[in-house]
Structures are given as structure tokens and as C-alpha cells.
Design an enzyme around this catalytic site. Structure first.
Site, short mmCIF file in Angstrom:
data_model
loop_
_atom_site.label_atom_id
_atom_site.label_comp_id
_atom_site.label_asym_id
_atom_site.label_seq_id
_atom_site.Cartn_x
_atom_site.Cartn_y
_atom_site.Cartn_z
N HIS A 92 0.81 -1.43 0.29
CA HIS A 92 0.16 0.36 -0.18
C HIS A 92 1.22 0.84 -0.45
O HIS A 92 0.29 2.77 -0.51
CB HIS A 92 -0.74 -0.17 1.22
CG HIS A 92 -1.78 -0.79 1.44
ND1 HIS A 92 -3.14 -0.34 1.41
CD2 HIS A 92 -2.41 -1.72 0.08
CE1 HIS A 92 -4.18 -2.03 1.27
NE2 HIS A 92 -3.29 -2.24 0.40
N HIS A 255 -2.20 -12.28 -2.42
CA HIS A 255 -3.18 -14.00 -1.45
C HIS A 255 -2.84 -14.73 -1.49
O HIS A 255 -4.39 -15.73 -0.81
CB HIS A 255 -4.04 -13.36 -2.54
CG HIS A 255 -4.74 -12.17 -2.39
ND1 HIS A 255 -6.02 -11.29 -3.07
CD2 HIS A 255 -4.30 -10.86 -1.88
CE1 HIS A 255 -6.30 -10.21 -3.21
NE2 HIS A 255 -5.15 -9.93 -2.37
#
Length: 726
Positions: A92, A255
Site C-alpha cells: 500500500h 493473497h
């Protein structure tokens, strides 16, 4: 009467109605004066690169490795490992980067400041940064927050069995929020007024909603449609320079680890860090749901565990994606997510905090996009069948994600810099020959000025070459001489026909000089282009009566077409360059705002913007030899005529079009035509701050100062990409 002390003031400095409140459309020149010495706590002359080179990187990594499994009761680690949280923190930090203007990204450590530290997509990353604070504290100035955040993500991957592609330091911290980044015009979190027409995303934005890094994991505006989500994914990842294969690798690789957090309704979550109370000490999103941490944590509102190996690299993500059929369900917080049909996979994944419990694997809508979008599915199935290809693709895509905004490899620091040269790094050959000396420089300047090329041609070509630089992601600039290559040689703003003529003349001089050398000495075309501009500026100053030497440092090299990704460089093409009086119509953005935006990318201050614009006008650098703004009777002379004539009260200006993009100046007494100017030209007399600067250069005693200031600003632009000189 009360004895209580009464403050004589109701408000303090900096409060009250601001100029922008009174005049919302006012030009924001403050973005040209960010990150000054006044906000920097480091000692003057602090050299971060030198400090980083003394850092024991291996020791930092050992400390980070130990932290991964050192779970803290105030924020317990899921599955006993902080790795997934730190991967998200690094992702991020870097993932705000967008190719359109090069802004965003990990450089500067902006995740520490508003608005990023309080974005809805960054919930709980305040805890991640607080967890690594003891390590930052230990190593101090030797490693920046910006570097540490990315390094922590790398170590997190390595600690869970993944081999990373490499790591480069060199991201220097800043000490205040960056006000120059346009994150959108929405005033509500997760709003999406950035779309128009058939879901056309506003440039330069890269995220689908205000406060998100990329896409909504539930699907567009929460609509759980994997195919519609795939369209958003492809658009947003492309806007940060990722192709389909890199996109699939990043999503699947990321993920493979960890989980999302949605233990309860979002109504339990307190204010973000910027709105939290003083007692929270910079933390936010305090939750009243259960303990508020661990198994009770609420972050995205989704409660998803993808794999059976959430703290170990595996191919489990694709095993599950293709191994189950999926049905829509909701998280405990009410968010859309997916689970295997018919109870398949029950109890096959671990619980993050209770070893006696098991859970069912789950997926996000955006995960299913990798199965149901045809192009993504083909890549995903190949990765499923060939896990070594996924590992290779993810390692490279992760490195690109976390280093894309650093610029060329010359800025990379540390022992883990990969040896391989990558096309997205805009490679330039290393200097492999003796450079020209002072005598050669004087000889070449004379030859250039006697070549038949004009001051205007030489100045505009050098400016066109150097002014592609973006301080945001350190791309562009004169080094590499890519102005002679596709796509830059064909850009309208670069006047292809004139450019070809100038390059032909300079290449002839280059060939003759290099052929005459017996010692292996060479001059690059990149150097000659800049030298030609410098020689022209010197001549123009001489024409004005000033003898001045324009600084020149050889050492640029010429890149090849094979080293130049045409599609990647296409985003550097300016829609406007007010310094050359060039403008393509841009809906909703004024020419003057685009000028300031360009100046900020060039790292110019308001005085530098002012002196460069006025100087380039009288030097004749306008695209297409346009007369607009050439407020002088002696073009090619480096005089302050632009400012003198702009501020002449004997001139009356009137718009010449309904769009008010062109103005005519006539004699106030006789009505006789005198000049024509664009919005950018008239801005320097209209905007009160820029007019104050223009008045300095219009003064009767300002001629010499104007020339010196122009040369200093010119030299700055010519060397913006010369990282070897700093």
C-alpha cells in the site's frame, strides 16, 4: 468575576477563512515550495545515500526476521506471524504510484502522513508502522522510513519461504504531506465521482474510489461481479504500469499469505488516525468489538482466508481458486465475499488465533476475476500448472511494484540491487570513454553556433530534451538523448520537422568530433543537445550585453531504441508546456494550472518558473514559432523585455476568443495592436504572487539579475536527471 485566566484570543495563527476559501479557483503556488529546509529536521548537508551506505543491512534484516514472530498483545499477529501485515504495508505504500504523472509511490514515506495514513484502505497499517518503530529507532538516520517500509515487506516474504528479486535503498524521507498529488475531487470516503461515460476513469487517478489503493475487493461499488471487477482491475493496474501477467502474479502472490479482517460491523470502528484523540498517539480505528484486536479485528470488513498456508509460500491460492465452485456469501460485517459451494473445504484452513479451530477457505470478488476473465484465467491456469512461473513472475512484479517510482538504477543503493537491467528502469549505457574537457567544450560551442542553427532552435531542442524530467518518479530528462527516438521524436510539442533538422546538424558535429579523436574520447548526442542550448543562452546573454558562462557538465550517454519502451515513454508526452506556450485542450483544467503542474514536476520554485518563462519567451522557444508572449522587438536576446512589456500600463488586454485562451494587447491611448498572449503569458501579470516576482525582473536595475537567475534555473533543468552529479 471568575479568577480563571482568560485567553485574549479565540483563534490562533493559521486559522480563519483562507484565501482558497474566498477564491476556490485560486492558483495553488504552494505546491512549488514543499519540503524546504524549514520543514526538514536533518542537519544541512545531510547525505542520506552516504548514511545508507554505512548501514548493516544484514543486521536490519535479522531484526526484522525476529520481529515477524514476536507477537505483541496490543496487536497480536495473525497465525503468529506479522509477515502478511507487513506485505500489505509495503504494497500500500508503493501501490499509490500511477504512471500518468509519476506521483504517489513509496518514495518519501508518505504513508506516515495524511491523507494516506487515514485512508479507508489503510486501516490497521498504523499498527504495522508502529510495530517496526523500534527498528527504525535503533538504526536512526541510516535507514529512512520509506526504505524500511519496503524492506520490511521484502523480509516478510523471505521469512515465509519466498525468494525475492532484490531490494534497493535510496528513498529519502520527507517531513510533511505532499499537497501536489491529486487524489480526486470527492469529499466523501469511497465516493467515485471520478468516473464518467462508460466507466471512464479520470486521469491521472489510478484507484476506483476515494481512499482506495486500487479496486474495491467486493466489486465495482460493492457489486459482486467478477467480470465487472476484472475491468476495474485491468484499468487500475495498467495505470501503475502493470500488464495482465504482472497483475495476476501480484494478486495471487499477495493473497497466498494472511487474511482480511471483518469480525464485526464497521460501526464499532473509531475514527482514523488524523481524527483520533491525542491519547491515541497517532493510532486510529480503535474498535469496540470484543477485544478489538486479534480475532476481533475489523479492517476491510471482509473476513477471508485464502489458503491452508497463510504464512508460507505455496500454490494453494490457485488450488483453491480452481478446485472449488464458489457461491456468494457475506462476512460478519456484511461485506460480499465468496465460499466453496456445498460446504466444500470446511475446516481446511487454520484459524488465525485459536489452534483448536479450523475455517473454510474464502475468496474476494476480485480474486474470482482471475478465474472468470478469459485473459486472466489463461494466465492463472498456466501459473497453477507451472508454479515456478508464478514465483518468477511474482518476484519480478513485486520488485517493480516497490521500486517503480525510484527512477534509474543509478539511484539504487545497497548490496541487494539486482544485476539485471530492466526495461522499465529506462536504462542508459554507462560511460565507457573519456569525456570532453574544457577546451573541447569551447571548441564544440563555437562549432554549434557556426552551424547555421538558431538560438531559438538550440534552446527549444535542449529544453524539449531536458524538460521531460519528472521529479515525481525521476523519469525523463536529457540523459539518454531519447528525444531522437520514438516516441519523443514524433511528439507534436517537439516540432518533429525542426527537431530532425537540429539533430541532423548536431549529429554531423558529433561524428566529425569523435572521428578526429585518437584517445577514445567521445561526445554523446545527449551532451551535445544540452551544450547547444547552453551555447545559445550564452550568445543571447551576450546580445543583451552580459558576458556569462552557462555551466555544463559532460557525462550523458545515448540510449538505444531497444532500451526504450515506447508505450512506457508515451505517458511522458506533455498535454501542455506553458514554458513553450504549448497546449492541447484539456477538459476542466486551465492552462495556468497545467503550467504550475509542469513546474512542480520539474521541481521548480515560483521564482524559477517566472524567470524561465520570461526568458524562454524572448529566446523564441515557443512551439511553432508562435508570436504569443514574445513581448520583445529583439528575439534571441536574453533581456527582461517580457516583464517590462507585460507590466506596461500603456497596454490594454482583451480576450480574442470565447474560451479566453488568447488575448490581444493594444496601446491604451491609440488602440494600436502591440502584442498577443496566452493565458499563461498574462498569468504573470494577473496572479498577485507571480506579478510580485515579475516586478522584480521588470525593474530598471534587474537586467543582470534576470540573466543570472535564468542561467541558474536553466542549469537546474538541464541537470535534473544527472544523479551522478549529486
Amino acid at each position: 468575576m471568575s479568577n480563571e485566566s482568560k485567553c485574549p484570543f479565540k483563534h490562533t495563527a493559521g486559522e480563519g477563512t483562507s484565501n482558497r476559501d474566498w477564491w476556490p479557483g485560486q492558483l495553488n503556488l504552494k505546491i512549488l515550495h514543499q519540503h524546504s529546509r524549514l520543514s526538514d529536521p536533518m542537519a544541512e548537508g545531510f547525505d542520506y545515500a552516504a548514511e545508507f551506505k554505512t548501514l548493516d543491512l544484514a543486521a536490519v534484516k535479522r531484526d526484522l526476521q525476529a520481529l515477524m514472530t514476536d507477537s505483541q498483545p496490543w496487536w497480536p499477529a495473525d497465525f503468529g506471524h506479522y509477515g502478511p501485515l507487513f506485505i500489505r504495508m509495503a504494497w500500500h505504500s508503493a501501490g499509490t504510484y500511477r504512471i500518468a504523472d509519476g506521483r504517489g509511490g513509496a518514495g518519501g514515506g508518505q504513508q506516515r502522513f495524511a491523507p494516506l495514513n487515514s485512508w479507508p484502505d489503510n486501516v490497521s497499517l498504523d499498527k504495522a508502522r508502529r510495530l517496526i518503530w523500534p527498528i527504525k529507532q535503533k538504526y536512526g538516520r541510516k535507514i529512512s522510513w520509506a526504505d524500511l517500509i519496503i524492506l520490511t515487506g521484502n523480509v516478510a516474504l523471505e521469512s515465509m519461504g519466498f525468494k525475492t528479486f532484490g531490494f534497493a535503498g535510496g528513498r529519502q524521507d520527507v517531513w510533511e504531506p505532499e499537497d501536489n498529488v491529486y487524489w480526486g475531487s470527492e469529499t466523501t470516503w469511497l465516493d467515485d465521482q471520478r468516473y464518467s461515460g462508460d466507466r471512464e476513469l479520470e486521469n491521472p487517478l489510478g484507484a476506483v474510489q476515494m481512499g482506495l489503493i486500487y479496486v474495491n475487493p467486493e466489486g465495482p461499488n460493492g457489486n459482486p461481479d467478477p467480470l465487472a471487477a476484472a475491468r476495474d482491475i485491468r484499468e487500475t493496474f495498467a495505470r501503475m504500469a502493470m500488464d495482465d501477467e504482472e497483475t495476476v502474479a501480484l494478486i495471487a502472490g499477495g493473497h497466498t499469505f494472511g487474511k482480511t479482517h471483518g469480525a464485526g460491523p464497521a460501526t464499532h470502528v473509531g475514527p482514523e488516525p488524523e481524527a483520533a484523540g491525542l491519547e491515541e498517539q497517532g493510532l486510529g480505528w480503535k474498535s469496540s468489538f470484543g477485544t478489538g484486536v486479534g480475532g476481533d479485528a475489523i479492517t476491510s470488513g471482509l473476513e477471508v482466508i485464502w489458503t491452508t498456508t497463510p504464512t508460507r509460500w505455496s500454490n494453494d491460492f490457485f488450488d483453491h481458486l480452481f478446485g472449488y465452485e464458489w457461491e456468494l456469501t457475506t462476512s460478519p460485517a456484511g461485506a460480499h465475499q465468496w465460499r466453496p459451494k456445498a460446504g466444500a473445504g470446511a475446516d481446511s484452513v487454520p484459524d488465525p488465533h485459536d489452534p483448536n479451530k479450523r475455517r473454510t477457505p474464502s475468496m474476494l470478488t476480485t480474486d474470482l476475476s482471475l478465474r472468470f476473465d478469459p485473459a486472466y484465467e489463461a494466465i492463472s491456469r498456466r501459473f497453477h500448472e507451472h508454479p515456478e512461473q508464478l514465483a518468477e513472475a511474482f518476484s519480478r512484479a513485486w520488485f517493480k511494484l516497490t521500486h517503480r517510482d525510484m527512477g534509474p538504477r543509478a539511484r539504487y543503493l545497497g548490496p541487494e540491487v539486482p544485476a539485471e537491467e530492466l526495461i522499465w528502469q529506462d536504462p542508459i549505457p554507462a560511460v565507457n570513454h573519456p569525456l570532453i574537457d574544457a577546451q573541447d567544450i569551447q571548441q564544440l560551442k563555437g562549432q554549434i553556433l557556426n552551424s547555421g542553427l538558431s538560438v531559438a532552435q538550440l534552446v527549444s531542442t535542449a529544453w524539449a530534451s531536458a524538460s521531460t524530467f519528472r521529479g515525481s518518479d525521476k523519469r525523463g530528462g536529457a540523459n539518454g538523448a531519447r528525444i531522437r527516438l520514438a516516441p519523443q521524436k514524433d511528439w507534436e510539442v517537439n516540432q518533429p520537422q525542426q527537431l530532425a533538422q537540429v539533430l541532423q546538424g548536431l549529429e554531423a558535429l558529433q561524428s566529425a568530433f569523435n572521428s578526429a579523436q585518437s584517445t577514445g574520447k567521445r561526445v554523446s548526442l545527449a551532451d551535445l543537445i544540452v551544450l547547444g542550448g547552453c551555447a545559445a543562452v550564452e550568445l543571447a546573454a551576450k546580445n543583451a550585453g552580459y558576458s556569462i558562462s552557462v555551466p555544463f557538465a559532460p557525462g550523458r550517454m545515448d540510449a538505444s531504441q531497444e532500451q526504450t519502451d515506447v508505450e512506457s515513454f508515451a505517458v511522458l508526452e506533455p498535454v501542455a508546456d506553458g514554458f513553450r506556450n504549448y497546449l492541447k485542450p484539456v477538459s476542466g483544467i486551465t492552462a495556468e494550472a497545467l503550467l504550475v503542474d509542469r513546474a512542480q514536476l520539474l521541481t521548480l520554485t515560483a521564482p524559477q518558473l517566472t524567470v524561465l518563462l520570461g526568458g524562454l519567451r524572448v529566446l523564441g522557444a515557443n512551439v511553432g514559432q508562435s508570436p504569443h508572449g514574445v513581448f520583445t522587438s529583439r528575439p534571441g536576446t536574453l533581456s527582461n523585455d517580457f516583464f517590462v512589456n507585460l507590466l506596461d500600463m500603456g497596454t490594454q488586454w482583451k480576450p480574442q476568443s470565447e474560451a479566453r485562451d488568447l488575448y490581444e494587447g493594444s496601446d491604451r491611448a491609440t488602440g494600436q495592436y502591440k502584442w498577443s498572449g496566452t493565458r499563461v503569458d498574462l498569468l504573470l501579470g494577473s496572479n498577485s504572487q507571480l506579478r510580485a516576482l515579475a516586478e522584480v525582473y521588470a525593474a530598471a536595475d534587474a537586467g543582470e539579475q534576470f540573466v543570472k537567475d535564468f542561467v541558474a534555473a536553466w542549469d537546474k533543468v538541464m541537470n535534473l536527471d544527472r544523479f551522478d552529479l549529486r
